[in-house]
Write a protein that holds these residues in place. Structure first.
Motif, PDB file in Angstrom:
ATOM      1  N   ALA A 206       0.757  -1.346  -0.053  1.00 50.35           N
ATOM      2  CA  ALA A 206       0.017   0.146  -0.033  1.00 50.35           C
ATOM      3  C   ALA A 206       0.948   1.145  -0.050  1.00 50.35           C
ATOM      4  N   LEU A 207       0.318   2.140  -0.833  1.00 46.93           N
ATOM      5  CA  LEU A 207       1.030   3.585  -0.543  1.00 46.93           C
ATOM      6  C   LEU A 207       0.224   4.431   0.302  1.00 46.93           C
ATOM      7  N   ALA A 208       0.840   4.761   1.558  1.00 50.24           N
ATOM      8  CA  ALA A 208       0.078   5.529   2.239  1.00 50.24           C
ATOM      9  C   ALA A 208       0.412   7.010   2.546  1.00 50.24           C
ATOM     10  N   LEU A 209      -0.571   7.697   2.816  1.00 49.92           N
ATOM     11  CA  LEU A 209      -0.225   9.274   2.653  1.00 49.92           C
ATOM     12  C   LEU A 209      -1.342  10.131   3.636  1.00 49.92           C
ATOM     13  N   ASP A 210      -0.623  11.070   4.422  1.00 52.89           N
ATOM     14  CA  ASP A 210      -1.481  12.104   5.155  1.00 52.89           C
ATOM     15  C   ASP A 210      -0.985  13.557   5.129  1.00 52.89           C
ATOM     16  N   THR A 211      -1.923  14.480   4.983  1.00 53.73           N
ATOM     17  CA  THR A 211      -1.549  15.775   5.194  1.00 53.73           C
ATOM     18  C   THR A 211      -2.400  16.719   5.978  1.00 53.73           C
TER      19      THR A 211
ATOM     20  N   ALA B 257       6.088  16.434  22.117  1.00 55.01           N
ATOM     21  CA  ALA B 257       6.979  16.363  21.284  1.00 55.01           C
ATOM     22  C   ALA B 257       7.072  17.683  20.430  1.00 55.01           C
ATOM     23  N   ASP B 258       8.007  17.963  19.634  1.00 56.62           N
ATOM     24  CA  ASP B 258       8.100  19.204  18.747  1.00 56.62           C
ATOM     25  C   ASP B 258       6.749  19.124  17.672  1.00 56.62           C
ATOM     26  N   LEU B 259       6.768  17.664  17.262  1.00 56.61           N
ATOM     27  CA  LEU B 259       5.842  17.539  16.106  1.00 56.61           C
ATOM     28  C   LEU B 259       5.466  16.171  16.300  1.00 56.61           C
ATOM     29  N   VAL B 260       3.978  15.870  16.136  1.00 57.39           N
ATOM     30  CA  VAL B 260       3.486  14.534  16.100  1.00 57.39           C
ATOM     31  C   VAL B 260       2.479  14.263  14.960  1.00 57.39           C
ATOM     32  N   THR B 261       2.992  13.139  14.231  1.00 54.40           N
ATOM     33  CA  THR B 261       2.419  12.759  12.971  1.00 54.40           C
ATOM     34  C   THR B 261       1.838  11.322  13.010  1.00 54.40           C
ATOM     35  N   PRO B 262       1.033  11.031  12.320  1.00 52.32           N
ATOM     36  CA  PRO B 262       1.103   9.610  11.907  1.00 52.32           C
ATOM     37  C   PRO B 262       2.240   8.849  11.034  1.00 52.32           C
TER      38      PRO B 262
ATOM     39  N   ALA C 252       2.700  18.425   8.780  1.00 54.82           N
ATOM     40  CA  ALA C 252       3.856  17.531   7.913  1.00 54.82           C
ATOM     41  C   ALA C 252       3.117  16.764   6.713  1.00 54.82           C
ATOM     42  N   VAL C 253       3.887  16.500   5.735  1.00 56.19           N
ATOM     43  CA  VAL C 253       3.706  15.722   4.638  1.00 56.19           C
ATOM     44  C   VAL C 253       4.075  14.251   4.889  1.00 56.19           C
ATOM     45  N   VAL C 254       3.347  13.189   5.200  1.00 62.17           N
ATOM     46  CA  VAL C 254       3.794  11.968   5.239  1.00 62.17           C
ATOM     47  C   VAL C 254       3.421  10.888   4.115  1.00 62.17           C
ATOM     48  N   THR C 255       4.236  10.309   3.733  1.00 63.09           N
ATOM     49  CA  THR C 255       3.835   9.493   2.677  1.00 63.09           C
ATOM     50  C   THR C 255       5.062   8.191   2.891  1.00 63.09           C
ATOM     51  N   GLY C 256       4.558   7.047   2.485  1.00 70.41           N
ATOM     52  CA  GLY C 256       5.666   5.749   2.434  1.00 70.41           C
ATOM     53  C   GLY C 256       4.862   4.579   1.517  1.00 70.41           C
ATOM     54  N   VAL C 257       5.606   3.463   1.348  1.00 68.35           N
ATOM     55  CA  VAL C 257       5.096   2.423   0.712  1.00 68.35           C
ATOM     56  C   VAL C 257       5.388   1.307   1.939  1.00 68.35           C
ATOM     57  N   VAL C 258       4.397   0.656   2.095  1.00 67.81           N
ATOM     58  CA  VAL C 258       4.211  -0.373   3.339  1.00 67.81           C
ATOM     59  C   VAL C 258       3.625  -1.790   2.951  1.00 67.81           C
ATOM     60  N   GLU C 259       4.463  -2.688   3.392  1.00 64.80           N
ATOM     61  CA  GLU C 259       3.811  -4.117   3.156  1.00 64.80           C
ATOM     62  C   GLU C 259       3.245  -4.617   4.267  1.00 64.80           C
ATOM     63  N   LEU C 260       1.751  -5.053   4.256  1.00 64.68           N
ATOM     64  CA  LEU C 260       1.174  -5.546   5.185  1.00 64.68           C
ATOM     65  C   LEU C 260       1.180  -7.044   5.303  1.00 64.68           C
TER      66      LEU C 260
ATOM     67  N   VAL D  14       8.037  15.116   6.075  1.00 66.72           N
ATOM     68  CA  VAL D  14       8.518  16.361   5.903  1.00 66.72           C
ATOM     69  C   VAL D  14       7.731  17.292   6.289  1.00 66.72           C
ATOM     70  N   THR D  15       8.113  18.393   7.199  1.00 65.25           N
ATOM     71  CA  THR D  15       7.246  19.455   7.674  1.00 65.25           C
ATOM     72  C   THR D  15       7.639  20.705   6.725  1.00 65.25           C
ATOM     73  N   ASP D  16       6.339  20.897   5.734  1.00 72.27           N
ATOM     74  CA  ASP D  16       6.349  21.803   5.003  1.00 72.27           C
ATOM     75  C   ASP D  16       4.967  22.283   4.657  1.00 72.27           C
ATOM     76  N   GLN D  17       4.020  23.028   5.835  1.00 71.42           N
ATOM     77  CA  GLN D  17       2.640  23.219   5.389  1.00 71.42           C
ATOM     78  C   GLN D  17       2.278  24.020   4.710  1.00 71.42           C
TER      79      GLN D  17
END
Length: 236
Positions: A9-14, A181-186, A18-26, A39-42
């Motif tokens: 799965a390609l996972a992403l969250d904005t 924390a300074d930043l909390v993201t999924p 922060a911009v969060v994305t990644g490739v994950v195998e379940l 990456v923090t760049d709102q």
């Protein structure tokens, strides 16, 4: 029992700053991250996201047509940032004929943080306008929220409740006497973990529904302008 092939799965969250994305195998043992970027760049969510998606797919050595699904954080989050991730995720899934699964960002933050042995956890993210998005969890299950309130209102609302853990940025968690924390993201893995049952069951995808919890800024400004054009009341 025969092991099931991993689901990619390609996972992403904005929904956060922060911009969060990644490739994950379940896999049978749980989600395994093949590549991720946080990456923090709102101010540049739209520009950054597509580049990061390309980067994580290349690092993981996974072509888009080798994915099984897209998992997208649906908030709660500010209107502008959140819609970037959701529109991009939905369009990418549609272009490749993949199912897209939406998950609550706060649920993914809870899932990605080691749970306390017992008690209630409060998860907070920045809602801007001096407010926070929040939800309560017990043993990984959401028992209240998501909702949006000012920190003062939330402190008063939870005054009679014992919290065993508070997860969020320090400027919010300190109001509850907890370190933060300074930043909390999924994370990409925690996003996939929340969607794991649907992924494993190959459940039909549903339309992604953003969770704003309040109207976008543009609407409110328009409303304010409309009100300013109304004749002022006169007093005898």
């Amino acid at each position: 029992m025969t092991a099931q092939p991993p689901i990619r799965a390609l996972a992403l969250d904005t929904a956060t700053s922060a911009v969060v994305t990644g490739v994950v195998e379940l896999r049978d043992e749980g989600p395994v991250t093949l590549a991720e970027r946080i990456v923090t760049d709102q101010r540049r969510h739209a520009e950054v996201l597509t580049t990061l998606m390309r980067d994580v797919l290349a690092e993981a050595g996974v072509a888009g047509d080798a994915l099984d699904a897209v998992v997208v954080g649906c908030g709660p989050g500010p209107f502008t940032g959140l819609r970037v991730g959701m529109a991009t995720g939905a369009a990418y899934a549609d272009a490749l004929g993949l199912p897209a699964y939406g998950v609550y960002t706060l649920d993914a933050i809870d899932r990605g943080t080691p749970a306390p042995e017992a008690g209630t956890r409060l998860v907070l993210t920045d809602a801007r306008r001096r407010e926070v998005y929040w939800a309560l969890y017990e043993a990984g299950r959401r028992v209240a929220g998501p909702a949006v309130d000012s920190p003062d209102t939330l402190v008063a609302e939870l005054a009679g409740r014992t919290l065993s853990d508070v997860v969020g940025e320090s400027r919010f968690t300190e109001r509850f006497g907890a370190a933060g924390a300074d930043l909390v993201t999924p994370t990409p893995a925690s996003l996939v973990a929340v969607a794991a049952e649907r992924l494993t069951a190959r459940a039909p995808a549903e339309p992604l529904t953003p969770l704003y919890l309040r109207r976008p800024d543009a609407v409110e400004l328009k409303d304010q302008k409309r009100k300013s054009l109304l004749p002022s009341a006169t007093h005898e």
